[in-house]
Design a protein around this motif. Structure first.
Motif, PDB file in Angstrom:
ATOM      1  N   GLU A   1      45.337  35.761  44.938  1.00 21.65           N
ATOM      2  CA  GLU A   1      45.346  34.299  45.002  1.00 21.65           C
ATOM      3  C   GLU A   1      44.887  33.777  46.357  1.00 21.65           C
ATOM      4  O   GLU A   1      44.509  32.622  46.487  1.00 21.65           O
ATOM      5  CB  GLU A   1      46.757  33.768  44.707  1.00 21.65           C
ATOM      6  N   ARG A   2      44.940  34.612  47.378  1.00 23.67           N
ATOM      7  CA  ARG A   2      44.547  34.167  48.720  1.00 23.67           C
ATOM      8  C   ARG A   2      43.059  34.326  48.957  1.00 23.67           C
ATOM      9  O   ARG A   2      42.585  34.254  50.087  1.00 23.67           O
ATOM     10  CB  ARG A   2      45.347  34.945  49.771  1.00 23.67           C
ATOM     11  N   SER A   3      42.305  34.541  47.898  1.00 29.09           N
ATOM     12  CA  SER A   3      40.852  34.633  48.018  1.00 29.09           C
ATOM     13  C   SER A   3      40.205  33.827  46.900  1.00 29.09           C
ATOM     14  O   SER A   3      40.840  33.499  45.898  1.00 29.09           O
ATOM     15  CB  SER A   3      40.404  36.093  47.937  1.00 29.09           C
ATOM     16  N   VAL A   4      38.945  33.492  47.082  1.00 31.25           N
ATOM     17  CA  VAL A   4      38.205  32.729  46.078  1.00 31.25           C
ATOM     18  C   VAL A   4      37.884  33.637  44.888  1.00 31.25           C
ATOM     19  O   VAL A   4      37.468  34.784  45.073  1.00 31.25           O
ATOM     20  CB  VAL A   4      36.898  32.170  46.672  1.00 31.25           C
ATOM     21  N   TYR A   5      38.080  33.110  43.692  1.00 29.93           N
ATOM     22  CA  TYR A   5      37.752  33.887  42.500  1.00 29.93           C
ATOM     23  C   TYR A   5      36.271  33.733  42.192  1.00 29.93           C
ATOM     24  O   TYR A   5      35.741  32.620  42.109  1.00 29.93           O
ATOM     25  CB  TYR A   5      38.575  33.418  41.304  1.00 29.93           C
ATOM     26  N   ILE A   6      35.579  34.850  42.008  1.00 26.29           N
ATOM     27  CA  ILE A   6      34.174  34.853  41.626  1.00 26.29           C
ATOM     28  C   ILE A   6      34.111  35.173  40.136  1.00 26.29           C
ATOM     29  O   ILE A   6      34.601  36.226  39.704  1.00 26.29           O
ATOM     30  CB  ILE A   6      33.378  35.903  42.419  1.00 26.29           C
ATOM     31  N   PRO A   7      33.550  34.256  39.319  1.00 29.66           N
ATOM     32  CA  PRO A   7      33.488  34.509  37.879  1.00 29.66           C
ATOM     33  C   PRO A   7      32.888  35.878  37.570  1.00 29.66           C
ATOM     34  O   PRO A   7      31.866  36.270  38.142  1.00 29.66           O
ATOM     35  CB  PRO A   7      32.586  33.368  37.377  1.00 29.66           C
ATOM     36  N   GLY A   8      33.561  36.591  36.686  1.00 27.41           N
ATOM     37  CA  GLY A   8      33.096  37.917  36.301  1.00 27.41           C
ATOM     38  C   GLY A   8      33.640  39.047  37.145  1.00 27.41           C
ATOM     39  O   GLY A   8      33.500  40.222  36.787  1.00 27.41           O
ATOM     40  N   SER A   9      34.312  38.708  38.267  1.00 24.34           N
ATOM     41  CA  SER A   9      34.784  39.761  39.176  1.00 24.34           C
ATOM     42  C   SER A   9      35.894  40.602  38.552  1.00 24.34           C
ATOM     43  O   SER A   9      36.148  41.721  38.997  1.00 24.34           O
ATOM     44  CB  SER A   9      35.262  39.156  40.492  1.00 24.34           C
ATOM     45  N   ARG A  10      36.540  40.078  37.502  1.00 23.99           N
ATOM     46  CA  ARG A  10      37.611  40.849  36.865  1.00 23.99           C
ATOM     47  C   ARG A  10      37.081  42.104  36.184  1.00 23.99           C
ATOM     48  O   ARG A  10      37.836  43.027  35.880  1.00 23.99           O
ATOM     49  CB  ARG A  10      38.372  39.987  35.857  1.00 23.99           C
ATOM     50  N   PHE A  11      35.764  42.135  35.934  1.00 28.33           N
ATOM     51  CA  PHE A  11      35.182  43.309  35.288  1.00 28.33           C
ATOM     52  C   PHE A  11      34.791  44.399  36.288  1.00 28.33           C
ATOM     53  O   PHE A  11      34.434  45.495  35.889  1.00 28.33           O
ATOM     54  CB  PHE A  11      33.936  42.895  34.479  1.00 28.33           C
ATOM     55  N   LEU A  12      34.871  44.085  37.583  1.00 34.42           N
ATOM     56  CA  LEU A  12      34.525  45.077  38.590  1.00 34.42           C
ATOM     57  C   LEU A  12      35.632  46.130  38.686  1.00 34.42           C
ATOM     58  O   LEU A  12      36.815  45.799  38.622  1.00 34.42           O
ATOM     59  CB  LEU A  12      34.321  44.400  39.954  1.00 34.42           C
ATOM     60  N   PRO A  13      35.274  47.392  38.861  1.00 35.02           N
ATOM     61  CA  PRO A  13      36.292  48.477  38.892  1.00 35.02           C
ATOM     62  C   PRO A  13      36.974  48.604  40.259  1.00 35.02           C
ATOM     63  O   PRO A  13      37.044  49.687  40.830  1.00 35.02           O
ATOM     64  CB  PRO A  13      35.459  49.718  38.563  1.00 35.02           C
ATOM     65  N   THR A  14      37.511  47.475  40.770  1.00 36.17           N
ATOM     66  CA  THR A  14      38.209  47.516  42.054  1.00 36.17           C
ATOM     67  C   THR A  14      39.594  48.115  41.872  1.00 36.17           C
ATOM     68  O   THR A  14      40.112  48.213  40.756  1.00 36.17           O
ATOM     69  CB  THR A  14      38.349  46.105  42.643  1.00 36.17           C
ATOM     70  N   LYS A  15      40.199  48.511  42.994  1.00 32.05           N
ATOM     71  CA  LYS A  15      41.539  49.106  42.946  1.00 32.05           C
ATOM     72  C   LYS A  15      42.533  48.130  42.332  1.00 32.05           C
ATOM     73  O   LYS A  15      43.361  48.504  41.481  1.00 32.05           O
ATOM     74  CB  LYS A  15      41.972  49.482  44.357  1.00 32.05           C
ATOM     75  N   HIS A  16      42.487  46.831  42.742  1.00 26.34           N
ATOM     76  CA  HIS A  16      43.387  45.802  42.204  1.00 26.34           C
ATOM     77  C   HIS A  16      43.189  45.644  40.702  1.00 26.34           C
ATOM     78  O   HIS A  16      44.162  45.621  39.935  1.00 26.34           O
ATOM     79  CB  HIS A  16      43.135  44.466  42.895  1.00 26.34           C
ATOM     80  N   ASN A  17      41.935  45.491  40.292  1.00 28.69           N
ATOM     81  CA  ASN A  17      41.656  45.257  38.874  1.00 28.69           C
ATOM     82  C   ASN A  17      42.099  46.431  38.011  1.00 28.69           C
ATOM     83  O   ASN A  17      42.665  46.245  36.921  1.00 28.69           O
ATOM     84  CB  ASN A  17      40.162  45.004  38.671  1.00 28.69           C
ATOM     85  N   ARG A  18      41.841  47.644  38.504  1.00 31.60           N
ATOM     86  CA  ARG A  18      42.237  48.824  37.726  1.00 31.60           C
ATOM     87  C   ARG A  18      43.750  48.905  37.580  1.00 31.60           C
ATOM     88  O   ARG A  18      44.268  49.183  36.490  1.00 31.60           O
ATOM     89  CB  ARG A  18      41.707  50.105  38.393  1.00 31.60           C
ATOM     90  N   ARG A  19      44.483  48.647  38.669  1.00 30.76           N
ATOM     91  CA  ARG A  19      45.940  48.749  38.605  1.00 30.76           C
ATOM     92  C   ARG A  19      46.528  47.655  37.722  1.00 30.76           C
ATOM     93  O   ARG A  19      47.464  47.921  36.949  1.00 30.76           O
ATOM     94  CB  ARG A  19      46.538  48.677  40.024  1.00 30.76           C
ATOM     95  N   ILE A  20      46.014  46.435  37.829  1.00 32.96           N
ATOM     96  CA  ILE A  20      46.516  45.350  36.973  1.00 32.96           C
ATOM     97  C   ILE A  20      46.269  45.674  35.499  1.00 32.96           C
ATOM     98  O   ILE A  20      47.129  45.440  34.643  1.00 32.96           O
ATOM     99  CB  ILE A  20      45.872  44.000  37.372  1.00 32.96           C
ATOM    100  N   LYS A  21      45.106  46.223  35.214  1.00 29.25           N
ATOM    101  CA  LYS A  21      44.791  46.605  33.831  1.00 29.25           C
ATOM    102  C   LYS A  21      45.764  47.670  33.334  1.00 29.25           C
ATOM    103  O   LYS A  21      46.256  47.621  32.202  1.00 29.25           O
ATOM    104  CB  LYS A  21      43.350  47.111  33.750  1.00 29.25           C
ATOM    105  N   GLU A  22      46.085  48.651  34.202  1.00 29.41           N
ATOM    106  CA  GLU A  22      47.034  49.706  33.835  1.00 29.41           C
ATOM    107  C   GLU A  22      48.428  49.127  33.576  1.00 29.41           C
ATOM    108  O   GLU A  22      49.103  49.509  32.608  1.00 29.41           O
ATOM    109  CB  GLU A  22      47.112  50.741  34.967  1.00 29.41           C
ATOM    110  N   ILE A  23      48.866  48.224  34.459  1.00 30.33           N
ATOM    111  CA  ILE A  23      50.193  47.614  34.308  1.00 30.33           C
ATOM    112  C   ILE A  23      50.272  46.849  33.001  1.00 30.33           C
ATOM    113  O   ILE A  23      51.236  46.971  32.245  1.00 30.33           O
ATOM    114  CB  ILE A  23      50.505  46.693  35.499  1.00 30.33           C
ATOM    115  N   ARG A  24      49.258  46.044  32.726  1.00 30.21           N
ATOM    116  CA  ARG A  24      49.268  45.234  31.494  1.00 30.21           C
ATOM    117  C   ARG A  24      49.328  46.127  30.257  1.00 30.21           C
ATOM    118  O   ARG A  24      50.046  45.822  29.296  1.00 30.21           O
ATOM    119  CB  ARG A  24      48.027  44.346  31.447  1.00 30.21           C
ATOM    120  N   LYS A  25      48.575  47.197  30.294  1.00 27.45           N
ATOM    121  CA  LYS A  25      48.563  48.109  29.143  1.00 27.45           C
ATOM    122  C   LYS A  25      49.933  48.731  28.933  1.00 27.45           C
ATOM    123  O   LYS A  25      50.429  48.803  27.799  1.00 27.45           O
ATOM    124  CB  LYS A  25      47.506  49.192  29.374  1.00 27.45           C
ATOM    125  N   GLU A  26      50.578  49.156  30.037  1.00 27.42           N
ATOM    126  CA  GLU A  26      51.882  49.807  29.916  1.00 27.42           C
ATOM    127  C   GLU A  26      52.962  48.815  29.499  1.00 27.42           C
ATOM    128  O   GLU A  26      53.815  49.130  28.661  1.00 27.42           O
ATOM    129  CB  GLU A  26      52.261  50.474  31.245  1.00 27.42           C
TER     130      GLU A  26
END
Length: 518
Positions: free
Chosen positions: A239-264
Motif C-alpha cells: 500500500e505504500r507504493s503506487v499500483y501499476i495495472p497488471g503488476s499483480r501478474f508479475l512473479p515477485t516475492k510478494h505476489n507469489r506469497r500472497i497467492k500461496e496464502i490465498r490458496k491455503e
C-alpha cells in the motif's frame, strides 16, 4: 511483393494506432487527468502539494512514516502526529481544506462533521475506491458495492442478531478462561510478573473468532489467523507504493506469497464449509456459529427467491475470510489499548474491577449482565475514541458530487480521518488528549452533542455489522481479567502506536500482572 508490402504497411499502421492509443491512455492516467482534477480543486480553495508525476506524495508519506516509526513517543495519548504523520503535516502546511496525492489520485481530507455524515450516508455516490485484487484481504461484504453489497449485507446480518450473539458469549468465556489459565501458571502467587499482552490478546481474539465462526473447527481457524496476519503485513507494505495495472501478474516475492496464502486459506475454509454442509445434509443442523448462521440464511434466501439472490460457494468463502480477519483485528486492538490505558490509569482499573465484583463477583457473566457494566462500557468507548482501530476511511466520488460548498469531480478520493475527529480540541475540549471515560457517562449522543464526530465503527448503511459482537467480546474479556488480576505498565513498555491495517502497538504491550488474592 506489392501485396506483401501493402500488408506490412497495414500492420505497421495498426500497430502505430494501438501504440498511440495506449500511450494516450497512460498519459491521461498519470498526467492529464490528475492535472485537470488538481485545477478544479484549487479553484475551490483547496490546497496541497503540486502534483508530482506518477508518485504524487507517496515518497514523502513513506519518509514521514519511517521517521516516526524509528523511535517510540512519550507516554501520551496525543498520537495523531505518530499515527497519521502525512495527514498531520498536510493540515499544518495547508490548513483544514487540503488534499494529498495518493499516486495520481488527489485525495481530499474531509472532517467537517456534516460533510462526513453526507459521505457515509450516500453509499452509491461515495464508494470505496477500487482495490487491486492483490491488495485485498478478502472479497467479502466490506469490499462490495451497490446491489452486490446490499445482497451480501442482507444475508450476513442474521448472523449478528442480538439473539444469536447471546449464544456466542460462552465461546467468549471459554477462550478467555484458557488465556487466563496460562497466566495463572506463569504469574507467581506473590508479586507481579511481566507479560507481553499483545501476543496473548491476539491469540485470544483469534480463538474467539475461530470458535464463533467455525464452531468445533476452531483449531483450523488458528491457521487461518496466522496466514491472514502475514498477508496483512504484505498488503500494507504494498500500500505504500503506487499500483501499476497488471503488476499483480508479475512473479515477485510478494505476489507469489500472497497467492500461496490465498490458496491455503481458501482450501482450509472450503474444508470447514464442506464438513458443515455434510452435517446439514445428514440432518444434524447448520449450527449456531457464524458459518452455520450464514449458510442457513443463504439457503433460505435461495429456496425463497432463487439462486441469483443467494451467495455462491466462492462468495461464502470470502465472507468467512472477512469474519475471521475483521473480527479478530478490531477486538484485539481494542483490548490491548484498554489494557495499556488501565495499566496507566490504575484508578479507573480499580473502579472497573469494583463494578465487576459488585455485579457478579467471581462467576462468569451472562449477556444481560454484560450490558449492566456501565463503567467498563464508558472505558471502552473512551479507548475507541483515543485509539480507533479503523483510524480513517477512504471513499471515491463515483460521479460529480456536491458536499457543502465543494463540487467534487468524479474520481476524486476522500479521506474521512476518524482519528482527527476523535482528537479535535474544538469538538471535545481542552482535555481531548486525556483519558477521561466520564465524558461518556451519559452515553455517546450526550458526549458528542449529536454531531457526527464519534465513528469507531463507521456510520450509515455500511456501519460495521460486527460492532455488537466486538463490544460483547471486549466486555467479557475485561470483566474476567479484572476478576482475577491487577496490572500496571512495565518500565520496559515503549509507547509506539502505529497504523498498520488497524492502530496497533508497534513494540507490543508489556505489563506487570499480579494475581488478586481472594
Amino acid at each position: 511483393m506489392e501485396v506483401s508490402g501493402m500488408f506490412s504497411m497495414i500492420f505497421l499502421s495498426c500497430a502505430a494506432v494501438i501504440v498511440s492509443f495506449c500511450a494516450w491512455n497512460i498519459l491521461e492516467w498519470v498526467w492529464f487527468r490528475p492535472k485537470r482534477l488538481e485545477k478544479c480543486l484549487r479553484q475551490q480553495g483547496l490546497h496541497g502539494n503540486p502534483y508530482r508525476f506518477f508518485f504524487g506524495d507517496f515518497k514523502e508519506m513513506t519518509r514521514l512514516q519511517k521517521e516516526v516509526w524509528s523511535k517510540p513517543m512519550s507516554l501520551s495519548d496525543d498520537i495523531v502526529t505518530r499515527a497519521v504523520p502525512e495527514l498531520d503535516q498536510c493540515l499544518k502546511k495547508y490548513g483544514k481544506y487540503s488534499f494529498l496525492w495518493y499516486g495520481s489520485k488527489p485525495t481530499v481530507i474531509v472532517w467537517e462533521p456534516e460533510y462526513v455524515r453526507d459521505i457515509f450516508s450516500k453509499v452509491d455516490a461515495f464508494q470505496k475506491p477500487p482495490t487491486p485484487e492483490v491488495r485485498r484481504m478478502s472479497n467479502g461484504v466490506d469490499s462490495l458495492e451497490t446491489d452486490k453489497w446490499a445482497k451480501h449485507r442482507k444475508l450476513v446480518n442474521p448472523a449478528f442478531h442480538v439473539e444469536k450473539l447471546k449464544l456466542m458469549v460462552p465461546s467468549f468465556y471459554l477462550s478467555c478462561a484458557e488465556m487466563l489459565s496460562k497466566w495463572d501458571e506463569i504469574i507467581p502467587n506473590e508479586g507481579a510478573c511481566e507479560l507481553e499482552l499483545w501476543d496473548y490478546l491476539q491469540t485470544l481474539t483469534s480463538d474467539v473468532i475461530s470458535r464463533t465462526a467455525f464452531g468445533s473447527s476452531f483449531e483450523e481457524g488458528r491457521k487461518i489467523f496466522e496466514l491472514q496476519c502475514e498477508q496483512a503485513f504484505l498488503v500494507m507494505d504494498m500500500e505504500r507504493s503506487v499500483y501499476i495495472p497488471g503488476s499483480r501478474f508479475l512473479p515477485t516475492k510478494h505476489n507469489r506469497r500472497i497467492k500461496e496464502i490465498r490458496k491455503e486459506v481458501k482450501s482450509t475454509v472450503m474444508r470447514i464449509i464442506e464438513k458443515r454442509l455434510k452435517s446439514m445434509r445428514s440432518g444434524e443442523g447448520s449450527g449456531e456459529d457464524l458459518l452455520g448462521l450464514l449458510l442457513e440464511s443463504n439457503s433460505k434466501e435461495i429456496k425463497a427467491r432463487g439462486s441469483k439472490f443467494g451467495m455462491s460457494m466462492e462468495e461464502v468463502i470470502e465472507e468467512c475470510k472477512l469474519f475471521y480477519f475483521a473480527g479478530q483485528e478490531t477486538t484485539s486492538t481494542l483490548l490491548v489499548w484498554t489494557m495499556i490505558l488501565l495499566g496507566k490509569h490504575t484508578d479507573w482499573q480499580s473502579r472497573a474491577r469494583d463494578e465487576v465484583l459488585q455485579l457478579f463477583g467471581k462467576r462468569k457473566p451472562d449477556y444481560q449482565e454484560l450490558n449492566q457494566l456501565k463503567i467498563i462500557n464508558m472505558i471502552l468507548l473512551e479507548v475507541l475514541r483515543l485509539y480507533p482501530p479503523s483510524y480513517m476511511r477512504i471513499r471515491m466520488a463515483m460521479e460529480d458530487s456536491k458536499i457543502g460548498n465543494l463540487t467534487l469531480p468524479a474520481g476524486v478520493q476522500l479521506i474521512l480521518p476518524i482519528i482527527l475527529l476523535h482528537h479535535d480540541k474544538k469538538i471535545w475540549g481542552d482535555d481531548v488528549n486525556e483519558f477521561n471515560p466520564m465524558r461518556f457517562s451519559e452515553g455517546i449522543s450526550h458526549a458528542t452533542g449529536g454531531q457526527m464526530i464519534y465513528l469507531p465503527f463507521g456510520y450509515g448503511p455500511r456501519i460495521c455489522v460486527g460492532q455488537n459482537f466486538a463490544m460483547a467480546e471486549a466486555k467479557t474479556a475485561m470483566a474476567m481479567i479484572l476478576q482475577r488480576f491487577a496490572f500496571k505498565l512495565s518500565p520496559s513498555y515503549s509507547h509506539a502506536p502505529w497504523a498498520m491495517v488497524t492502530l496497533q502497538p508497534q513494540h507490543g504491550a508489556q505489563l506487570m500482572v499480579e494475581k488478586i488474592k481472594d
